[in-house]
Structure formats: structure tokens, C-alpha cells
Design a protein around this motif. Structure first.
Motif, mmCIF file in Angstrom:
data_model
loop_
_atom_site.group_PDB
_atom_site.id
_atom_site.type_symbol
_atom_site.label_atom_id
_atom_site.label_comp_id
_atom_site.label_asym_id
_atom_site.label_seq_id
_atom_site.Cartn_x
_atom_site.Cartn_y
_atom_site.Cartn_z
ATOM 1 N N GLU A 246 0.869 -1.170 0.000
ATOM 2 C CA GLU A 246 0.000 0.000 0.000
ATOM 3 C C GLU A 246 0.900 1.211 0.000
ATOM 4 O O GLU A 246 1.978 1.191 0.608
ATOM 5 C CB GLU A 246 -0.933 0.032 1.211
ATOM 6 C CG GLU A 246 -2.033 -0.985 1.135
ATOM 7 C CD GLU A 246 -3.064 -0.811 2.242
ATOM 8 O OE1 GLU A 246 -2.933 0.098 3.076
ATOM 9 O OE2 GLU A 246 -4.011 -1.607 2.253
ATOM 10 N N GLY A 247 0.483 2.254 -0.696
ATOM 11 C CA GLY A 247 1.295 3.456 -0.741
ATOM 12 C C GLY A 247 0.601 4.572 -1.466
ATOM 13 O O GLY A 247 -0.601 4.523 -1.724
ATOM 14 N N ILE A 248 1.385 5.572 -1.801
ATOM 15 C CA ILE A 248 0.890 6.778 -2.468
ATOM 16 C C ILE A 248 1.544 6.854 -3.836
ATOM 17 O O ILE A 248 2.759 6.673 -3.962
ATOM 18 C CB ILE A 248 1.254 8.017 -1.629
ATOM 19 C CG1 ILE A 248 0.605 7.925 -0.242
ATOM 20 C CG2 ILE A 248 0.849 9.302 -2.348
ATOM 21 C CD1 ILE A 248 1.129 8.936 0.762
ATOM 22 N N LEU A 249 0.751 7.118 -4.858
ATOM 23 C CA LEU A 249 1.298 7.299 -6.200
ATOM 24 C C LEU A 249 2.120 8.584 -6.202
ATOM 25 O O LEU A 249 1.633 9.656 -5.835
ATOM 26 C CB LEU A 249 0.183 7.376 -7.237
ATOM 27 C CG LEU A 249 0.636 7.465 -8.692
ATOM 28 C CD1 LEU A 249 1.417 6.215 -9.103
ATOM 29 C CD2 LEU A 249 -0.559 7.664 -9.609
ATOM 30 N N ALA A 250 3.383 8.455 -6.581
ATOM 31 C CA ALA A 250 4.306 9.589 -6.519
ATOM 32 C C ALA A 250 5.221 9.575 -7.737
ATOM 33 O O ALA A 250 5.239 8.625 -8.518
ATOM 34 C CB ALA A 250 5.121 9.516 -5.231
ATOM 35 N N VAL B 193 10.784 7.614 -3.379
ATOM 36 C CA VAL B 193 9.840 7.006 -4.314
ATOM 37 C C VAL B 193 10.501 5.769 -4.919
ATOM 38 O O VAL B 193 11.595 5.837 -5.463
ATOM 39 C CB VAL B 193 9.449 7.994 -5.434
ATOM 40 C CG1 VAL B 193 8.555 7.319 -6.464
ATOM 41 C CG2 VAL B 193 8.776 9.226 -4.846
ATOM 42 N N GLU B 194 9.830 4.643 -4.802
ATOM 43 C CA GLU B 194 10.288 3.382 -5.390
ATOM 44 C C GLU B 194 9.650 3.288 -6.781
ATOM 45 O O GLU B 194 8.425 3.235 -6.909
ATOM 46 C CB GLU B 194 9.830 2.215 -4.525
ATOM 47 C CG GLU B 194 10.379 0.885 -4.915
ATOM 48 C CD GLU B 194 11.646 0.568 -4.149
ATOM 49 O OE1 GLU B 194 12.500 -0.081 -4.745
ATOM 50 O OE2 GLU B 194 11.771 0.965 -2.978
ATOM 51 N N VAL B 195 10.471 3.301 -7.830
ATOM 52 C CA VAL B 195 9.945 3.193 -9.195
ATOM 53 C C VAL B 195 9.222 1.859 -9.334
ATOM 54 O O VAL B 195 9.671 0.833 -8.832
ATOM 55 C CB VAL B 195 11.075 3.314 -10.237
ATOM 56 C CG1 VAL B 195 10.579 2.979 -11.632
ATOM 57 C CG2 VAL B 195 11.649 4.718 -10.212
ATOM 58 N N VAL B 196 8.083 1.889 -10.035
ATOM 59 C CA VAL B 196 7.263 0.697 -10.220
ATOM 60 C C VAL B 196 7.192 0.352 -11.702
ATOM 61 O O VAL B 196 7.015 1.238 -12.545
ATOM 62 C CB VAL B 196 5.832 0.920 -9.665
ATOM 63 C CG1 VAL B 196 4.907 -0.221 -10.057
ATOM 64 C CG2 VAL B 196 5.866 1.092 -8.156
ATOM 65 N N VAL B 197 7.304 -0.945 -12.005
ATOM 66 C CA VAL B 197 6.929 -1.475 -13.307
ATOM 67 C C VAL B 197 5.487 -1.948 -13.116
ATOM 68 O O VAL B 197 5.218 -2.889 -12.370
ATOM 69 C CB VAL B 197 7.846 -2.627 -13.752
ATOM 70 C CG1 VAL B 197 7.372 -3.179 -15.092
ATOM 71 C CG2 VAL B 197 9.296 -2.154 -13.848
#
Length: 122
Positions: free
Chosen positions: A30-34, A52-56
Motif C-alpha cells: 500500500e502506498g501513495i502514487l508519486a 519514491v520506489e519506481v514501479v513497473v
């Protein structure tokens, strides 16, 4: 290196998206879109603190012209919105996924690969 990821950009923001489901990891997040400093969408911890952890993002996810992330199931998330996801963390996203992620992460930086994304549930 063959990759299964594409870069989706609206000119201001970039989302790294799987071309087909990469499968595998199933941890819950769970987190915040950043947005990271390179303009790439990722996950910020729920308390809003940290990096911010980059997401694929999952296959079928797209970036709208308005800069919202639209999930494969149709939910939309704007920067600052909370979301939940399933997937996992790679310790070195670029080493694992290749140069397609180079505009978003440097060598040795971690990143997340998600197979699902949705609203935070009750």
C-alpha cells in the motif's frame, strides 16, 4: 537482454509498464502514487516519508493524457492518491530489466514489479 517492459509517457510523466504479465512475486503493498526526480511514477510509503520506489506497472496499465495512471481494471489514480498493489521488489531494477528502465532508475537502484493495482481496501 530481452525485456518485457515498455515506457509510457505523456511528455511530463513516465510509467514503466509490463507488455505481458511477468508473474512471480506476490507481496502486498500500500502506498501513495508519486513521481521520482526523473519524472517516473512509483510508490511512496503510506506515511508519505522516504524515497519514491519506481514501479513497473501491470500489463494493461496506461498513463492518461491528464497524467493519471489507469489500471487494467479501469481504476484511475492521480499523483498523491493512495493505492494497493501486489508484486515484489527487485534490488537492482536496471540489472534485472535492462536499459528500458534506464531513464527512471540508475544502476544499483531497487524497483518494484507489480502484477495488480487497485484502490486501498477497507
Amino acid at each position: 537482454m530481452t525485456t518485457n517492459i515498455k515506457s509510457d509517457s505523456n511528455g511530463d510523466l513516465t510509467a514503466l509498464v509490463q507488455i505481458a504479465d511477468l508473474g512471480g512475486m506476490d507481496a502486498g503493498f500500500e502506498g501513495i502514487l508519486a513521481v521520482n526526480p526523473e519524472g517516473c511514477l512509483g510508490l511512496l510509503p503510506p506515511d508519505g516519508q522516504g524515497e519514491v520506489e519506481v514501479v513497473v506497472w501491470p500489463a494493461g496499465t496506461r498513463l492518461t493524457d491528464e497524467g493519471e495512471l489507469r489500471s487494467p481494471t479501469g481504476e484511475t489514480f492521480a499523483v498523491g492518491d493512495e493505492f494497493s498493489a501486489g508484486g515484489g521488489i527487485l534490488e537492482d531494477l536496471r540489472a534485472d530489466k535492462g536499459d528500458v528502465v534506464a531513464d527512471c532508475v540508475a544502476d544499483g537502484e531497487p524497483g518494484a514489479v507489480m502484477h495488480s493495482v487497485g484502490p486501498v481496501g477497507p
